[in-house]
Design an enzyme around this catalytic site. Structure first.
Site, PDB file in Angstrom:
ATOM      1  N   LYS A  10       2.886   2.842  -2.296  1.00  0.00           N
ATOM      2  CA  LYS A  10       2.222   3.873  -1.491  1.00  0.00           C
ATOM      3  C   LYS A  10       1.201   3.285  -0.522  1.00  0.00           C
ATOM      4  CE  LYS A  10       2.784   7.567  -4.859  1.00  0.00           C
ATOM      5  NZ  LYS A  10       2.122   8.537  -5.722  1.00  0.00           N
ATOM      6  N   CYS A  11       0.915   1.998  -0.650  1.00  0.00           N
ATOM      7  CA  CYS A  11      -0.105   1.330   0.163  1.00  0.00           C
ATOM      8  C   CYS A  11       0.554   0.597   1.332  1.00  0.00           C
ATOM      9  CB  CYS A  11      -0.870   0.350  -0.715  1.00  0.00           C
ATOM     10  SG  CYS A  11      -1.999  -0.736   0.197  1.00  0.00           S
ATOM     11  N   GLY A  12       0.129   0.924   2.545  1.00  0.00           N
ATOM     12  CA  GLY A  12       0.685   0.284   3.727  1.00  0.00           C
ATOM     13  C   GLY A  12       0.448  -1.216   3.756  1.00  0.00           C
TER      14      GLY A  12
END
Length: 114
Positions: A10-12
């Protein structure tokens, strides 16, 4: 070369770091979704030591209750214990290779250990 990334999809920044690793032809990447499969306390301590960081420097503040819990000012043992109990407190992504460990923020930090 083998690289292990403690990853949150979920973390870019984590996704971008993983892309750097996967785009290289010479890296065998092991992806560990640390929220589902958190590192042990001992592994976390080793990762931070190898990265030349304190556990508090590897503490995720954004989107967590770390500040409210007083963790930025807590000792290393308390921070490690909190991270093991609630892995969302671990800043990401951590990448480990035979050349060392980096907290890859920004994502280009991964180049230092490739």
């Amino acid at each position: 070369m083998k690289a292990t990334i403690w990853h949150n999809p979920k973390c870019g920044t984590s996704r971008n770091t993983l892309a750097i690793l996967e785009e290289r032809g010479d890296v065998d990447v092991e992806v560990i979704r640390y929220l589902d499969n958190p590192p042990t306390r001992e592994k976390l301590a080793q990762l931070f030591a190898d990265a030349g960081m304190t556990p508090a420097q590897g503490l995720r503040l954004r989107g967590t209750d770390a500040q409210e819990r007083g963790l930025p000012d807590a000792d290393a043992d308390a921070v490690l214990d909190a991270m093991v109990a609630d892995p969302i407190l671990i800043e990401r992504p951590l990448v480990e290779t035979e050349k060392g460990v980096r907290l890859c923020r920004p994502k280009e930090k991964v180049e230092e250990i490739l």
